[in-house]
Enzyme design. Structure first.
Site, PDB file in Angstrom:
ATOM      1  N   LEU A 141       2.542   6.504  -5.054  1.00  0.00           N
ATOM      2  CA  LEU A 141       3.556   7.066  -5.819  1.00  0.00           C
ATOM      3  C   LEU A 141       3.319   8.570  -6.511  1.00  0.00           C
ATOM      4  O   LEU A 141       4.055   8.971  -7.022  1.00  0.00           O
ATOM      5  CB  LEU A 141       4.201   5.888  -6.616  1.00  0.00           C
ATOM      6  CG  LEU A 141       4.734   4.837  -5.933  1.00  0.00           C
ATOM      7  CD1 LEU A 141       5.350   3.866  -7.125  1.00  0.00           C
ATOM      8  CD2 LEU A 141       5.705   5.101  -5.050  1.00  0.00           C
ATOM      9  N   ASP A 189       1.063   2.890   3.679  1.00  0.00           N
ATOM     10  CA  ASP A 189       0.455   3.889   3.063  1.00  0.00           C
ATOM     11  C   ASP A 189       1.069   5.173   3.326  1.00  0.00           C
ATOM     12  O   ASP A 189       0.816   6.310   3.507  1.00  0.00           O
ATOM     13  CB  ASP A 189      -0.849   4.197   3.956  1.00  0.00           C
ATOM     14  CG  ASP A 189      -1.704   4.801   3.546  1.00  0.00           C
ATOM     15  OD1 ASP A 189      -1.937   5.315   2.239  1.00  0.00           O
ATOM     16  OD2 ASP A 189      -3.096   5.271   4.337  1.00  0.00           O
ATOM     17  N   HIS A 228     -10.555   0.432   1.474  1.00  0.00           N
ATOM     18  CA  HIS A 228     -10.484   1.554   2.461  1.00  0.00           C
ATOM     19  C   HIS A 228     -11.599   1.554   3.161  1.00  0.00           C
ATOM     20  O   HIS A 228     -12.742   2.070   2.367  1.00  0.00           O
ATOM     21  CB  HIS A 228     -10.204   2.717   1.625  1.00  0.00           C
ATOM     22  CG  HIS A 228     -10.062   4.070   2.428  1.00  0.00           C
ATOM     23  ND1 HIS A 228      -8.804   4.957   2.492  1.00  0.00           N
ATOM     24  CD2 HIS A 228     -10.961   4.637   3.045  1.00  0.00           C
ATOM     25  CE1 HIS A 228      -9.332   5.758   3.296  1.00  0.00           C
ATOM     26  NE2 HIS A 228     -10.510   5.666   3.425  1.00  0.00           N
ATOM     27  N   HIS A 267       0.828  -1.310   0.121  1.00  0.00           N
ATOM     28  CA  HIS A 267      -0.048   0.007  -0.033  1.00  0.00           C
ATOM     29  C   HIS A 267       0.937   1.296   0.044  1.00  0.00           C
ATOM     30  O   HIS A 267       1.187   1.640   0.976  1.00  0.00           O
ATOM     31  CB  HIS A 267      -0.999   0.020   1.359  1.00  0.00           C
ATOM     32  CG  HIS A 267      -2.047   1.024   1.343  1.00  0.00           C
ATOM     33  ND1 HIS A 267      -3.219   0.838   1.937  1.00  0.00           N
ATOM     34  CD2 HIS A 267      -1.995   2.391   0.741  1.00  0.00           C
ATOM     35  CE1 HIS A 267      -3.861   2.020   1.733  1.00  0.00           C
ATOM     36  NE2 HIS A 267      -3.147   2.767   0.849  1.00  0.00           N
ATOM     37  N   ASP A 271      -8.571   2.760  -2.740  1.00  0.00           N
ATOM     38  CA  ASP A 271      -8.183   3.586  -1.707  1.00  0.00           C
ATOM     39  C   ASP A 271      -8.254   5.105  -1.782  1.00  0.00           C
ATOM     40  O   ASP A 271      -7.730   5.521  -2.963  1.00  0.00           O
ATOM     41  CB  ASP A 271      -6.685   2.843  -1.300  1.00  0.00           C
ATOM     42  CG  ASP A 271      -6.223   3.639  -0.162  1.00  0.00           C
ATOM     43  OD1 ASP A 271      -6.972   3.385   0.739  1.00  0.00           O
ATOM     44  OD2 ASP A 271      -5.247   4.341  -0.079  1.00  0.00           O
TER      45      ASP A 271
END
Ligand code: DOR
Ligand code: ZN
Length: 434
Positions: free
Chosen positions: A66, A309, A183, A63, A155
């Protein structure tokens, strides 16, 4: 280019998948492990001294954000995978909340191409569950699955209706091992809320969302996994109730996995009393009891993986007032050290279990077969060598393009010395090789 012939000598080799924990030499050549044993001579190999260090499978992050395409001022695939390598990662799964959203095979191909150009980590792009993350129409899941995408997630947002998530889980069943990563957040309870709802939010004067915003969706989704037989992964579990729900779902034999972030394993709502926007994250930091339940869930395997995350945001965004700052903290460069400092050193989680949760467990969920070990002859050489004792303080600048770390100022224990990606050093002596 680093030497393709490397002999790691005398490190403590911890291989969670094979159950190995012993001092050994590991010889790597042409991208693969060619020998494991003691007293290896390695002939012409470059020697990497491992005395006092730990050698383990390269870390895997299921998770990561980028930010490319679309938000390159925060991070790019190049800078993000550079940060990953610095943190000991050899594989990362970037989330689909880019612009454009990764909701069809063309965006997936673009992300993979940029990752291959950078050559700093294996990148497994996550596909969106719904088109544009809008929560209504399913994304091109079939097309992306055919292109090798294994994990699908909206997410940043929760799939809003049970009906849509049911369709996604049902559809995913048609493909081998496709995972729907959710999520979990009921937006009707969380919208506009700044932190966890409780004594801290009242005293800080910030609007709060209850743990039930997460728990209610975790419960809903588990029932849908039960109904459909689809594979469900719960992203960034933050509450004690959610841990208990996952524990029971696993006991019922459902195909479910879960992750927790380093920040939820360390911080609690009270840590927001300085209004540090780097600790504004979604889901929010909850209570001490929640944090302790997360630690326990990680230790006993209810929570499979630690996932960063990693959520880069620009300085000017995070310098805004608390209620206007976007949620998220970066995490790739600190995750290993945070686990060693806050979980392993105090004896809450064993070192092999911590490493399993950072490498082999997430590799299994992601289907990243070249990663997560075992460290055996013939296997791809994706490894990290780290000093479990070295102390350092997390502070900017980071390798990441962003500097919004919740861990700034914390003294950490444990530092990456070498990261090996398919037999080549991306990090050597703690420094980037390329
Ligand atoms: O803190 C977070 N930041 N949580 C999310 O779910 C999304 C992420 C982001 O994209 O910034
Ligand atoms: Zn999320």
């Amino acid at each position: 280019m680093a030497s393709p012939d490397l002999l790691f000598r005398g490190a403590r080799v911890i291989d969670p998948r094979a159950g190995r924990d012993e001092v050994a030499d590991v010889h790597v050549r042409d991208g693969i492990v060619v020998d494991v044993g003691s007293g290896l001579d390695g002939a012409s190999a470059e020697i990497v001294e491992g005395d006092g260090l730990v050698l383990t499978p390269g870390l895997v992050d299921i998770h990561t954000h980028l930010r490319e395409p679309g938000f390159e001022q925060k991070e790019t695939i190049e800078t993000g995978t550079r940060a990953a390598a610095a943190g000991g990662y050899t594989a990362v799964a970037p989330m689909a909340n880019t612009d454009p959203v990764a909701d069809d095979a063309s965006v997936i191909a673009e992300v993979r191409a940029a990752a291959a150009r950078a050559g700093l980590a294996d990148v497994f792009p996550v596909g969106a569950i719904t088109k544009g993350l809008e929560g209504e129409v399913l994304a091109e899941i079939g097309e992306m699955a055919a292109a090798g995408v294994r994990v699908f997630s909206d997410d940043g947002r929760c799939v809003p209706t049970a009906r849509t998530l049911r369709n996604a889980l049902t559809y995913a069943r048609a493909f081998d091992d496709v995972v729907i990563a959710e999520h979990c957040e009921d937006a009707s309870l969380s919208r506009g809320q700044q932190m966890h709802e409780g004594i801290s939010s009242s005293s800080l004067g910030l609007a709060g969302q209850p743990g039930a915003a997460e728990d209610a969706i975790v419960y809903r989704d588990i029932e849908l996994a039960r109904l459909t037989g689809g594979r469900l992964h719960i992203c960034h579990v933050s509450s004690a109730r959610s841990v208990e729900l996952v524990r029971r779902a696993k006991a019922d034999g459902l195909r479910i996995s879960a992750e927790v972030t380093p920040h939820h394993l360390v911080f609690i709502d009270e840590d927001l009393r300085t209004y540090d926007t780097n600790k504004k994250v979604n889901p929010p930091l909850r209570t001490e009891a929640d944090r302790d339940a997360l630690r326990e869930g990680l230790a006993d395997g209810t929570i499979d993986a630690i996932a960063t995350d990693h959520a880069p945001h620009a300085v000017e965004e995070k310098e805004a007032e608390f209620d206007r700052a976007p949620p998220g903290t970066i995490g790739l460069e600190t995750a290993l050290a945070v686990a060693l400092t806050d979980l392993v050193a105090p004896g809450l989680v064993s070192l092999p279990r911590a490493l399993e949760s950072l490498s082999s467990a997430p590799a299994l969920i992601l289907g990243a077969r070249d990663h997560g070990g075992p460290i055996e002859v013939g296997r791809p050489a994706n490894l990290v060598l780290f000093d479990p004792e070295e102390r350092w303080t997390a502070e900017p600048p980071f390798v990441s393009r962003s500097r919004n770390s919740a861990f700034i100022g914390r003294e950490l224990r444990g530092r990456v010395r070498s990261t090996v990606l398919h037999g080549e050093l991306t990090i050597a002596e703690g420094k980037a090789t390329r």
